[in-house]
Write a protein that holds these residues in place. Sequence first.
Motif, PDB file in Angstrom:
ATOM      1  N   CYS A  73       0.822  -1.209   0.000  1.00  0.00           N
ATOM      2  CA  CYS A  73       0.000   0.000   0.000  1.00  0.00           C
ATOM      3  C   CYS A  73       0.856   1.258   0.000  1.00  0.00           C
ATOM      4  O   CYS A  73       0.370   2.340  -0.269  1.00  0.00           O
ATOM      5  N   VAL A  74       2.130   1.140   0.296  1.00  0.00           N
ATOM      6  CA  VAL A  74       2.998   2.306   0.371  1.00  0.00           C
ATOM      7  C   VAL A  74       3.697   2.539  -0.971  1.00  0.00           C
ATOM      8  O   VAL A  74       4.631   3.290  -1.070  1.00  0.00           O
ATOM      9  N   ALA A  75       3.247   1.921  -2.003  1.00  0.00           N
ATOM     10  CA  ALA A  75       3.871   2.051  -3.317  1.00  0.00           C
ATOM     11  C   ALA A  75       3.812   3.496  -3.797  1.00  0.00           C
ATOM     12  O   ALA A  75       3.017   4.300  -3.316  1.00  0.00           O
ATOM     13  N   ASN A  76       4.632   3.800  -4.754  1.00  0.00           N
ATOM     14  CA  ASN A  76       4.700   5.160  -5.284  1.00  0.00           C
ATOM     15  C   ASN A  76       3.604   5.383  -6.314  1.00  0.00           C
ATOM     16  O   ASN A  76       3.859   5.456  -7.510  1.00  0.00           O
ATOM     17  N   ASP A  77       2.377   5.501  -5.853  1.00  0.00           N
ATOM     18  CA  ASP A  77       1.255   5.784  -6.736  1.00  0.00           C
ATOM     19  C   ASP A  77       1.030   7.280  -6.772  1.00  0.00           C
ATOM     20  O   ASP A  77       0.014   7.794  -6.295  1.00  0.00           O
ATOM     21  N   LYS A  78       2.018   7.986  -7.334  1.00  0.00           N
ATOM     22  CA  LYS A  78       1.905   9.440  -7.410  1.00  0.00           C
ATOM     23  C   LYS A  78       2.695   9.939  -8.611  1.00  0.00           C
ATOM     24  O   LYS A  78       3.569   9.253  -9.131  1.00  0.00           O
ATOM     25  N   TYR A  79       2.352  11.121  -9.046  1.00  0.00           N
ATOM     26  CA  TYR A  79       3.046  11.784 -10.141  1.00  0.00           C
ATOM     27  C   TYR A  79       3.593  13.104  -9.601  1.00  0.00           C
ATOM     28  O   TYR A  79       2.851  13.904  -9.044  1.00  0.00           O
ATOM     29  N   VAL A  80       4.887  13.333  -9.743  1.00  0.00           N
ATOM     30  CA  VAL A  80       5.520  14.529  -9.209  1.00  0.00           C
ATOM     31  C   VAL A  80       5.943  15.423 -10.367  1.00  0.00           C
ATOM     32  O   VAL A  80       6.645  14.979 -11.277  1.00  0.00           O
ATOM     33  N   GLN A  81       5.514  16.670 -10.346  1.00  0.00           N
ATOM     34  CA  GLN A  81       5.960  17.664 -11.324  1.00  0.00           C
ATOM     35  C   GLN A  81       7.061  18.488 -10.675  1.00  0.00           C
ATOM     36  O   GLN A  81       6.918  18.937  -9.533  1.00  0.00           O
ATOM     37  N   TRP A  82       8.139  18.710 -11.389  1.00  0.00           N
ATOM     38  CA  TRP A  82       9.277  19.456 -10.863  1.00  0.00           C
ATOM     39  C   TRP A  82       9.382  20.801 -11.563  1.00  0.00           C
ATOM     40  O   TRP A  82       9.038  20.938 -12.730  1.00  0.00           O
ATOM     41  N   GLU A  83       9.886  21.773 -10.827  1.00  0.00           N
ATOM     42  CA  GLU A  83      10.080  23.110 -11.368  1.00  0.00           C
ATOM     43  C   GLU A  83      11.462  23.606 -10.934  1.00  0.00           C
ATOM     44  O   GLU A  83      11.809  23.526  -9.767  1.00  0.00           O
ATOM     45  N   THR A  84      12.239  24.110 -11.884  1.00  0.00           N
ATOM     46  CA  THR A  84      13.564  24.637 -11.573  1.00  0.00           C
ATOM     47  C   THR A  84      13.425  26.059 -11.051  1.00  0.00           C
ATOM     48  O   THR A  84      12.661  26.848 -11.586  1.00  0.00           O
ATOM     49  N   GLU A  85      14.178  26.361 -10.003  1.00  0.00           N
ATOM     50  CA  GLU A  85      14.079  27.667  -9.370  1.00  0.00           C
ATOM     51  C   GLU A  85      15.412  28.409  -9.495  1.00  0.00           C
ATOM     52  O   GLU A  85      16.447  27.913  -9.037  1.00  0.00           O
ATOM     53  N   ALA A  86      15.389  29.562 -10.115  1.00  0.00           N
ATOM     54  CA  ALA A  86      16.607  30.362 -10.301  1.00  0.00           C
ATOM     55  C   ALA A  86      16.844  31.261  -9.089  1.00  0.00           C
ATOM     56  O   ALA A  86      15.894  31.671  -8.427  1.00  0.00           O
TER      57      ALA A  86
END
Length: 152
Positions: free
Chosen positions: A19-32
């Motif tokens: 149940c602790v599986a990675n059932d997620k989608y992560v969006q990343w943003e680069t920060e200057a």
Amino acid sequence: MKKLLLTTMALASLCLSGCVANDKYVQWETEAPEQFPKLTAIGYAPLATQPAKDQSHKVLMAMQASKIAAYRELAEQVYGQQIDAHSQMSDWLINNETVSANVSGMIKGAKVVKSYPAGDMYVTELELDYAQVWNLYQQNNRPRKIKDVTYF
């Protein structure tokens, strides 16, 4: 009974860990960074003491030596300088004292602003614009922060 209890606990922990599986989608943003500093460095090299017979060779050698000295100064500004000191004492008098300095690092993105003879010296001026360093770093490393996480 004990065996059944252990088997049930093992199966329950296996099911729960699923149940602790990675059932997620992560969006990343680069920060200057907010601002980019510019570093400058000047390197000097004497013309007269260069180990060449012709004056033109002495100038080329001094030009290269002054450029290396300027890069060393930039590396000192970016990475710092490691100082090692050692003193030996006997009968409350210092017998031997040594100090050494070491600089280590890689400088990318620096540019030669000026390179010119000044009297008996050759001078090279370098500039390191951190905006350029940031762009080079982005191409190679892609640092990121989490923009959004969607769980399923």
